[in-house]
Design an enzyme around this catalytic site. Structure first.
Site, PDB file in Angstrom:
ATOM      1  N   HIS A  28      27.567  52.181   4.083  1.00  0.00           N
ATOM      2  CA  HIS A  28      26.430  51.937   3.188  1.00  0.00           C
ATOM      3  C   HIS A  28      25.529  53.171   3.112  1.00  0.00           C
ATOM      4  O   HIS A  28      25.049  53.666   4.129  1.00  0.00           O
ATOM      5  CB  HIS A  28      25.631  50.723   3.667  1.00  0.00           C
ATOM      6  CG  HIS A  28      26.404  49.455   3.502  1.00  0.00           C
ATOM      7  ND1 HIS A  28      26.443  48.461   4.442  1.00  0.00           N
ATOM      8  CD2 HIS A  28      27.195  49.035   2.470  1.00  0.00           C
ATOM      9  CE1 HIS A  28      27.219  47.479   4.006  1.00  0.00           C
ATOM     10  NE2 HIS A  28      27.694  47.797   2.819  1.00  0.00           N
ATOM     11  N   ALA A  29      25.306  53.634   1.882  1.00  0.00           N
ATOM     12  CA  ALA A  29      24.650  54.918   1.653  1.00  0.00           C
ATOM     13  C   ALA A  29      23.242  55.005   2.243  1.00  0.00           C
ATOM     14  O   ALA A  29      22.867  56.005   2.836  1.00  0.00           O
ATOM     15  CB  ALA A  29      24.610  55.181   0.150  1.00  0.00           C
ATOM     16  N   GLU A  46      21.833  53.676   4.722  1.00  0.00           N
ATOM     17  CA  GLU A  46      21.671  53.527   6.165  1.00  0.00           C
ATOM     18  C   GLU A  46      21.822  54.893   6.824  1.00  0.00           C
ATOM     19  O   GLU A  46      22.783  55.173   7.536  1.00  0.00           O
ATOM     20  CB  GLU A  46      22.683  52.479   6.672  1.00  0.00           C
ATOM     21  CG  GLU A  46      22.428  51.124   6.030  1.00  0.00           C
ATOM     22  CD  GLU A  46      23.597  50.136   6.124  1.00  0.00           C
ATOM     23  OE1 GLU A  46      24.555  50.375   6.868  1.00  0.00           O
ATOM     24  OE2 GLU A  46      23.534  49.097   5.416  1.00  0.00           O
ATOM     25  N   ARG A  54      23.034  51.535  -1.953  1.00  0.00           N
ATOM     26  CA  ARG A  54      23.868  51.018  -0.861  1.00  0.00           C
ATOM     27  C   ARG A  54      25.367  51.224  -1.094  1.00  0.00           C
ATOM     28  O   ARG A  54      26.118  51.524  -0.186  1.00  0.00           O
ATOM     29  CB  ARG A  54      23.562  49.514  -0.731  1.00  0.00           C
ATOM     30  CG  ARG A  54      24.581  48.666   0.009  1.00  0.00           C
ATOM     31  CD  ARG A  54      24.112  47.216  -0.005  1.00  0.00           C
ATOM     32  NE  ARG A  54      25.102  46.260   0.455  1.00  0.00           N
ATOM     33  CZ  ARG A  54      25.216  45.848   1.716  1.00  0.00           C
ATOM     34  NH1 ARG A  54      24.437  46.337   2.664  1.00  0.00           N
ATOM     35  NH2 ARG A  54      26.123  44.952   2.034  1.00  0.00           N
ATOM     36  N   HIS A  93      26.520  50.836  11.160  1.00  0.00           N
ATOM     37  CA  HIS A  93      25.589  50.506  10.072  1.00  0.00           C
ATOM     38  C   HIS A  93      24.164  50.477  10.627  1.00  0.00           C
ATOM     39  O   HIS A  93      23.922  50.749  11.800  1.00  0.00           O
ATOM     40  CB  HIS A  93      25.903  49.108   9.518  1.00  0.00           C
ATOM     41  CG  HIS A  93      27.173  49.000   8.731  1.00  0.00           C
ATOM     42  ND1 HIS A  93      27.195  48.684   7.393  1.00  0.00           N
ATOM     43  CD2 HIS A  93      28.477  49.144   9.099  1.00  0.00           C
ATOM     44  CE1 HIS A  93      28.440  48.632   6.965  1.00  0.00           C
ATOM     45  NE2 HIS A  93      29.256  48.904   7.985  1.00  0.00           N
ATOM     46  N   SER A  94      23.222  50.092   9.776  1.00  0.00           N
ATOM     47  CA  SER A  94      21.889  49.717  10.234  1.00  0.00           C
ATOM     48  C   SER A  94      21.361  48.690   9.249  1.00  0.00           C
ATOM     49  O   SER A  94      21.871  48.620   8.130  1.00  0.00           O
ATOM     50  CB  SER A  94      20.952  50.928  10.285  1.00  0.00           C
ATOM     51  OG  SER A  94      20.513  51.286   8.985  1.00  0.00           O
ATOM     52  N   TYR A 112      25.339  36.340   8.941  1.00  0.00           N
ATOM     53  CA  TYR A 112      25.552  35.555   7.732  1.00  0.00           C
ATOM     54  C   TYR A 112      26.991  35.792   7.320  1.00  0.00           C
ATOM     55  O   TYR A 112      27.639  36.710   7.801  1.00  0.00           O
ATOM     56  CB  TYR A 112      24.579  35.985   6.629  1.00  0.00           C
ATOM     57  CG  TYR A 112      24.444  37.470   6.483  1.00  0.00           C
ATOM     58  CD1 TYR A 112      25.351  38.192   5.724  1.00  0.00           C
ATOM     59  CD2 TYR A 112      23.435  38.173   7.131  1.00  0.00           C
ATOM     60  CE1 TYR A 112      25.258  39.556   5.608  1.00  0.00           C
ATOM     61  CE2 TYR A 112      23.333  39.552   7.019  1.00  0.00           C
ATOM     62  CZ  TYR A 112      24.240  40.236   6.259  1.00  0.00           C
ATOM     63  OH  TYR A 112      24.150  41.593   6.154  1.00  0.00           O
ATOM     64  N   GLU A 117      25.136  47.414  14.145  1.00  0.00           N
ATOM     65  CA  GLU A 117      23.904  47.614  13.366  1.00  0.00           C
ATOM     66  C   GLU A 117      22.876  48.286  14.270  1.00  0.00           C
ATOM     67  O   GLU A 117      22.388  47.682  15.220  1.00  0.00           O
ATOM     68  CB  GLU A 117      23.351  46.258  12.897  1.00  0.00           C
ATOM     69  CG  GLU A 117      24.329  45.436  12.061  1.00  0.00           C
ATOM     70  CD  GLU A 117      24.231  45.717  10.569  1.00  0.00           C
ATOM     71  OE1 GLU A 117      23.533  46.670  10.170  1.00  0.00           O
ATOM     72  OE2 GLU A 117      24.856  44.970   9.806  1.00  0.00           O
TER      73      GLU A 117
END
Ligand code: 0X9
Ligand code: ZN
Length: 401
Positions: A157-158, A160, A215, A285-286, A337, A359
């Protein structure tokens, strides 16, 4: 560059089912955590970004319904500006700074340079091309092809940005430690490292030049209205199921078909080709401070959930032992989720015994806009987790054969 002046991020605390419904129906809500409205549950902390012109309406609605909230980010644009304040002028000369965020070009140059600096340890491998024609490259640290391996990727994901910053810093620590630090030395001698610091180069560049909160990838398909596929919804793991969208204008668009994104295809082909050796897969990720374990696409527990949890606990404990940062862990569908088409579920289902989405910091104070002065502490504590997971990879390999 997209301007976010006056936009706010709210942390909202739904207490009743009716609150959840109201949150899900808010117009133009950009969900930071969870990622999409259907993921909202009673008792969660929900971080949502709203455009400036809607902020007053949203707050009125929340107050009218007695829904608790607090302002997480007062003015989004000023936090965006703060994040790169103090970035030194000559970012990239002879030495690479590991305490600032880097542009795509700087990271690409760094990959070439680090491979040149440690020629006996690293090779720079080309995995594939991105939609816009950039190289997706991997740093491969292979002492002995018969050894087991750990696969680490960053920047699915961009926005992050802490993710690629971590990949750079970790790689440096690892390589510098060879021959000087006994743990790193033992790891490199017994475990092969495949590190993909920049899996989504097009999206990352776009997050620097056009929209800080971008993202997804930057593909666009005939018949689709909007740009970008969520690469973490595009993998072969219950593709198209719950927790992925078929609308190109959402943040969790699954893409027109499985592995439509060339970046995802490159990653998936590599993983399939090396699955018998890869014991651990970590997708960085974050944010949330979480080890997300398989599966995320179903509530059914995986057959090896005990093993997954055992090593996640070791990783979380390793992080905590450095500065006391609290990480939790759990099966994706329970702790976070539902997500379908995620890379860590794909890796697990392909036969990699231990996999997670990691994360990084924080838990929703700065969110994606984590300040640069946290890069080094994140690197130090997360390196401890990866040392633990390197032990895990070796242990799983020995138990297997
Ligand atoms: O929603 C995601 O893709 C991840 N969270 S993020 O905020 N970094 O976007 C969580 C993914 C967890 N599950 C799987 N990878 N399956
Ligand atoms: Zn992510």
């Amino acid at each position: 560059m997209k301007d976010y002046t006056g936009d706010q991020v709210l942390s909202i605390y739904p207490q009743r089912e009716s609150d959840v419904k109201i949150l899900q129906d808010l117009e133009e809500a950009d969900f930071w955590s969870p990622k999409y409205p259907e993921g909202v549950r009673v008792g969660m902390k929900i971080d949502v970004h709203f455009p400036s012109y809607l902020i007053d309406n949203v707050k009125t609605t929340l107050t009218e319904h007695g829904i608790e909230y607090q302002v997480m980010i007062e003015d989004l644009q000023s936090k965006i500006d703060d994040q790169v304040r103090g970035r030194k002028r000559s970012q990239y000369s002879m030495t690479h700074d590991y305490d600032v965020y880097h542009t795509l070009e700087e990271i690409e140059q760094w990959m070439v340079d680090i491979a040149a600096e440690f020629p006996s340890l690293v090779t720079l491998e080309h995995l594939g091309m991105s939609t816009e024609g950039r190289h997706v490259n991997m740093l491969s640290i292979v002492r002995n092809p018969d050894n087991p391996a750990i696969l680490i990727d960053c920047t699915f994901h961009a926005r992050e940005w802490i993710s690629p910053a971590f990949c750079q810093c970790f790689t440096r620590n690892l390589l510098e430690g060879y021959g000087t630090d006994p743990v790193f030395t033992q790891h490199i001698d017994n475990l092969n490292y495949y590190i993909i610091p920049m899996i989504n180069p097009d999206g990352y560049k776009y997050s620097w030049d056009e929209d800080r909160l971008w993202r997804k990838t930057r593909s666009k398909y005939p018949g689709d209205l909007c740009y970008g596929t969520d690469p973490n919804r595009n993998c072969d793991a219950n593709y198209g199921g719950e927790g992925a969208s078929n609308n190109s204008c959402t943040q969790t668009y699954r893409g027109p078909h499985l592995e439509s994104e060339p970046e995802v295809k490159a990653f998936a082909d590599f993983t399939r080709a090396h699955k018998s050796k890869i014991m651990v897969y970590v997708s960085v990720h974050s944010y949330s401070q979480l080890f997300v374990l398989p599966w995320s696409y179903t509530a059914t527990p995986t057959p090896t959930l005990d093993v997954l949890r055992k090593y996640a606990k070791k990783g979380a404990d390793a992080i905590g032992s450095v500065y006391g940062t609290v990480y939790t862990y759990g099966q994706g569908s329970e702790s976070l989720y539902f997500v379908s088409g995620g890379s860590k579920d794909f890796a697990y289902d392909v036969g990699i015994p231990w996999s997670c989405t990691l994360e990084l910091r924080d838990t929703g104070y700065y969110g994606f806009l984590l300040p640069q002065d946290q890069i080094v502490p994140v690197c130090v504590e997360t390196t401890a987790a990866l040392r633990s997971l390197s032990d895990t990879a070796i242990e799983l390999w020995l138990n297997k054969s």
